[in-house]
Design a protein around this motif. Sequence first.
Motif, PDB file in Angstrom:
ATOM      1  N   THR A  46      15.147   5.237 -26.461  1.00 14.71           N
ATOM      2  CA  THR A  46      15.499   5.439 -25.045  1.00 14.71           C
ATOM      3  C   THR A  46      14.293   5.937 -24.262  1.00 14.71           C
ATOM      4  O   THR A  46      14.020   5.464 -23.156  1.00 14.71           O
ATOM      5  CB  THR A  46      16.668   6.441 -24.927  1.00 14.71           C
ATOM      6  N   ILE A  47      13.573   6.896 -24.835  1.00 13.97           N
ATOM      7  CA  ILE A  47      12.362   7.404 -24.176  1.00 13.97           C
ATOM      8  C   ILE A  47      11.343   6.287 -23.996  1.00 13.97           C
ATOM      9  O   ILE A  47      10.762   6.120 -22.909  1.00 13.97           O
ATOM     10  CB  ILE A  47      11.762   8.563 -24.981  1.00 13.97           C
ATOM     11  N   LEU A  48      11.118   5.500 -25.042  1.00 19.97           N
ATOM     12  CA  LEU A  48      10.151   4.399 -24.958  1.00 19.97           C
ATOM     13  C   LEU A  48      10.569   3.380 -23.903  1.00 19.97           C
ATOM     14  O   LEU A  48       9.736   2.892 -23.126  1.00 19.97           O
ATOM     15  CB  LEU A  48      10.020   3.713 -26.323  1.00 19.97           C
ATOM     16  N   PHE A  49      11.857   3.070 -23.851  1.00 20.70           N
ATOM     17  CA  PHE A  49      12.361   2.088 -22.891  1.00 20.70           C
ATOM     18  C   PHE A  49      12.212   2.581 -21.455  1.00 20.70           C
ATOM     19  O   PHE A  49      11.698   1.867 -20.585  1.00 20.70           O
ATOM     20  CB  PHE A  49      13.836   1.787 -23.188  1.00 20.70           C
ATOM     21  N   ILE A  50      12.632   3.809 -21.194  1.00 18.77           N
ATOM     22  CA  ILE A  50      12.625   4.339 -19.829  1.00 18.77           C
ATOM     23  C   ILE A  50      11.192   4.526 -19.325  1.00 18.77           C
ATOM     24  O   ILE A  50      10.870   4.158 -18.190  1.00 18.77           O
ATOM     25  CB  ILE A  50      13.419   5.658 -19.761  1.00 18.77           C
ATOM     26  N   VAL A  51      10.331   5.089 -20.165  1.00 17.19           N
ATOM     27  CA  VAL A  51       8.936   5.281 -19.744  1.00 17.19           C
ATOM     28  C   VAL A  51       8.264   3.931 -19.525  1.00 17.19           C
ATOM     29  O   VAL A  51       7.472   3.762 -18.588  1.00 17.19           O
ATOM     30  CB  VAL A  51       8.157   6.115 -20.781  1.00 17.19           C
ATOM     31  N   GLY A  52       8.599   2.954 -20.349  1.00 16.30           N
ATOM     32  CA  GLY A  52       8.016   1.623 -20.180  1.00 16.30           C
ATOM     33  C   GLY A  52       8.487   0.934 -18.916  1.00 16.30           C
ATOM     34  O   GLY A  52       7.706   0.229 -18.255  1.00 16.30           O
ATOM     35  N   LYS A  53       9.744   1.140 -18.549  1.00 17.56           N
ATOM     36  CA  LYS A  53      10.326   0.465 -17.373  1.00 17.56           C
ATOM     37  C   LYS A  53       9.957   1.139 -16.065  1.00 17.56           C
ATOM     38  O   LYS A  53       9.814   0.467 -15.037  1.00 17.56           O
ATOM     39  CB  LYS A  53      11.851   0.428 -17.503  1.00 17.56           C
ATOM     40  N   GLU A  54       9.821   2.454 -16.069  1.00 18.51           N
ATOM     41  CA  GLU A  54       9.607   3.202 -14.835  1.00 18.51           C
ATOM     42  C   GLU A  54       8.117   3.438 -14.578  1.00 18.51           C
ATOM     43  O   GLU A  54       7.464   4.173 -15.309  1.00 18.51           O
ATOM     44  CB  GLU A  54      10.348   4.543 -14.890  1.00 18.51           C
ATOM     45  N   GLN A  55       7.598   2.819 -13.534  1.00 15.99           N
ATOM     46  CA  GLN A  55       6.188   2.956 -13.187  1.00 15.99           C
ATOM     47  C   GLN A  55       5.828   4.400 -12.846  1.00 15.99           C
ATOM     48  O   GLN A  55       4.714   4.855 -13.112  1.00 15.99           O
ATOM     49  CB  GLN A  55       5.862   2.035 -12.009  1.00 15.99           C
ATOM     50  N   THR A  56       6.785   5.130 -12.272  1.00 17.49           N
ATOM     51  CA  THR A  56       6.521   6.512 -11.862  1.00 17.49           C
ATOM     52  C   THR A  56       6.319   7.444 -13.059  1.00 17.49           C
ATOM     53  O   THR A  56       5.832   8.568 -12.895  1.00 17.49           O
ATOM     54  CB  THR A  56       7.678   7.051 -11.006  1.00 17.49           C
ATOM     55  N   LEU A  57       6.729   6.996 -14.239  1.00 19.21           N
ATOM     56  CA  LEU A  57       6.580   7.819 -15.443  1.00 19.21           C
ATOM     57  C   LEU A  57       5.336   7.469 -16.243  1.00 19.21           C
ATOM     58  O   LEU A  57       5.141   8.000 -17.344  1.00 19.21           O
ATOM     59  CB  LEU A  57       7.818   7.673 -16.337  1.00 19.21           C
ATOM     60  N   HIS A  58       4.512   6.599 -15.699  1.00 18.17           N
ATOM     61  CA  HIS A  58       3.276   6.247 -16.403  1.00 18.17           C
ATOM     62  C   HIS A  58       2.216   7.317 -16.151  1.00 18.17           C
ATOM     63  O   HIS A  58       1.215   7.102 -15.475  1.00 18.17           O
ATOM     64  CB  HIS A  58       2.796   4.863 -15.957  1.00 18.17           C
TER      65      HIS A  58
END
Length: 319
Positions: A46-58
Motif C-alpha cells: 500500500t505504501i509503495l502504491f500510494i507513494v508511486g501514484k501521488e506526485q506530492t509524496l515524491h
Amino acid sequence: MGVFNFTPSGPSTFILTGIPGLEAAHVWISIPYCAIYIIGLLGNFTILFIVGKEQTLHKPMFMLLCMLALTDISTSTSVAVKALCIFWFNLKGITVVGCLTQMFFLHTGSMMHSAVLVIMAFDRYVAICNPLRYSTILNNARIAKLGLVGLLTATVFILPLPLLLSRQTFCANIIIPHTYCDHMAVAKMSCGDITVNRIYGLVMAFVVIGLDLSLIALSYGLIIRDVLKISSKKAHQKSFSTCTAHICVILMSYPSFFFSTLTYRFGQGIAPYVHIILANLYLLLPPMFDPIIYGVKTKELREKVSKYTCKVCSSEASV
C-alpha cells in the motif's frame, strides 16, 4: 554467490523441521503466521502504491519509507514462503545452494533494514535542525545514493557468511531444527571447525548494528541538543512528534534482534521452540507494524490512504 564446493559425501539437501517440539501444532501456528505475513505485505505494498501514484509524496522521507517497505517485503518473504510450505504441505527439503541463497537474502535484507533506519535518523536530524537547507542537503537523488551505499555495504558484509559455509563439510546430520536457513543453524550442521563462522557472524552483527545504533544515537543527540535551545514547549512537542514513528520502529527492530541473536547463541537453557518462535517474530512483526506505525503517524500518508479507501468504497457502492 560463487561456486559452492561440497565434498562428494556431502548432502545435496537439508531438512528444515519447522518448529521443533510443536510439529503437531504446525497447522494452527500457520494461521497467525500467515495472517501476520499477509498484513505486512498489504501494508507495505500500500505504501509503495500510494507513494508511486501521488506526485506530492515524491519526497525524501517517502522515498525512505519505500526503501523500508521493500526491505520488509524481501526479508519477510524470504522466510515466510518456505515456512508456510513446511506448515501446510510438509515440504521440508531445501537444496544446499537454495539454503545458502535464502540465508544471503535474509541477512542482507535485515542489514539493509538497519541501514535505512540510519538514513531516516539523518533525515529527521536535517529536517529538525536545518529545515531551511533540507531540500539542499537531502533530495531524492541523494537518498537513492545513500540507499545504494547501504545495499552495497550489506552485500559486502553478508556475502562471506554463505561463502564460508560453502567451504564446510556437511555430514550425515542434515536436519536443521528451524523454519529457515539461519546462519548459525546451518553452521552447526558442519563436521568441521566453525570457529571462524561463529566469530565473523557475531562480530559482524554487533559491530555493524552497533555502528548503526551509534549513528542513530548521535543524530538524536544532536536533535535533542538543538530542540532544547528552543524555549517554546509547543515547538518541542512538534519537533519530537516528527520523530515518534521512527523511534517506535527502532524500538521494535533492534531489541528483538539482539534478544534473538543472544538467546540463539548463548541461551542453552531455553527450549528450542522458543528460539525459533522468537527468530520468526523478529523477522515478521516489524514488516507488519512498520507501515501501520507510519500510516498512523504521518498525516500526508494517512490522508492519501483515506483518499484511495474512499475511492474503492464509492466504486463498490456504485456497482
